[in-house]
Design an enzyme around this catalytic site. Sequence first.
Site, PDB file in Angstrom:
ATOM      1  CG  HIS A 240      -1.516  -0.824   1.711  1.00  0.00           C
ATOM      2  ND1 HIS A 240      -3.070  -1.416   0.449  1.00  0.00           N
ATOM      3  CD2 HIS A 240      -2.030  -2.071   2.281  1.00  0.00           C
ATOM      4  CE1 HIS A 240      -3.936  -2.386   0.787  1.00  0.00           C
ATOM      5  NE2 HIS A 240      -2.618  -2.922   1.886  1.00  0.00           N
TER       6      HIS A 240
HETATM    7  O1  RIB Z   1      -4.775   0.663   5.043  1.00  0.00           O
HETATM    8  C1  RIB Z   1      -3.240   0.463   4.732  1.00  0.00           C
HETATM    9  C2  RIB Z   1      -2.196   1.286   5.042  1.00  0.00           C
HETATM   10  O2  RIB Z   1      -3.209   0.762   6.858  1.00  0.00           O
HETATM   11  C3  RIB Z   1      -0.913   0.568   5.492  1.00  0.00           C
HETATM   12  O3  RIB Z   1      -0.356   2.497   5.613  1.00  0.00           O
HETATM   13  C4  RIB Z   1      -0.562   0.420   5.699  1.00  0.00           C
HETATM   14  O4  RIB Z   1       0.435   0.119   6.435  1.00  0.00           O
HETATM   15  C5  RIB Z   1      -1.382   0.323   7.409  1.00  0.00           C
HETATM   16  O5  RIB Z   1      -1.308   1.250   7.648  1.00  0.00           O
END
Ligand code: RIB
Length: 319
Positions: A240
């Site tokens: 992500h």
């Molecule tokens: O939803 C994904 C996010 O939430 C990313 O930043 C992951 O590291 C968590 O923090």
Amino acid sequence: MRENDLPTERILIDCDPGHDDAAAILYAARHLDLAGITTVFGNNSLEATTRNALSVLALAGLDIPVHMGAGRPLSGVEMPAGDLHGKTGLDGAALPEPVTSPHALSAGEAILRHAEAGPLGIIALGPLTNLAQALEVNSGLTERIAWISLMGGTTGVGNSTSVAEFNIYCDPEAADIVFRSGLPIRMAGLNVTRQVGVGEEEIVYLRSLGGRLSTTFAGLFEFYLERSRTIFRLQKASLHDACAVVPLVHPDLIGFRKANVVIELVGRHTRGMTVCDFRGVALKDLQAITRSQESNVEVAVEVNGEKVVRKVFEAIASF
Ligand code: RIB
Ligand code: CA
């Protein structure tokens, strides 16, 4: 934000390591000149995310100051971290002990200091509490922050709830302050980040690059993959956070569209939702149609997921 050159502003990464944060930090450190890292609660406690940030820097031999930030959301209501990233927040490999301690300046103080010293770019990879608190302390900050590139929200399906993404859901009030600030924001949401997946094939590629960091991160991602499959029934684990950094270095890999994005704060079923208005409705024509507000965000809408993963893994292996 300049189109095809690297950013010229000083850059802070605000994060909650977390497997994908850790990979994003190394990709950023390989390509950008990082003034510092600020940590926040989220994937685990503030103490754990801070320790993890320090351990990743020790692993890569990087000397970047780490500033501790908020341990809970503006509402004060603590969120259970969950075990997607394991008990430590970065399970799956033996990481070195930190070789440095957190900097004396807090995250908020670091944001304010760096902003005073010159235009600041912020890469935000966790709940937006630190940035929101800094904006609350000094509203003039909006003149000194050049841009924010954040991983958060979604134009579609959520993860923390059916419509809300974790970073926003952890502190919707903070996200609301940031999204209403008028700062130039780029938002990489789940609608693109879920296309940046790590499965067995990608882990084999990472191992093939050789070196201590590749091996360590292969172990980390094997853990993260297993948890992603067990918890979300996903085929692959998502990088992500890389999607908030990659556009700064490889702008061709992620495409954006302007939209008006507001944060739902009170919906019984929709709290924490990033409500993205791509309609561009000019006038209030009929009772049933509301006029679109001015676009305040560049929202990521397409990504070359495979290439992003390769670029991130090549950066990891380069240390
Ligand atoms: O939803 C994904 C996010 O939430 C990313 O930043 C992951 O590291 C968590 O923090
Ligand atoms: Ca994160």
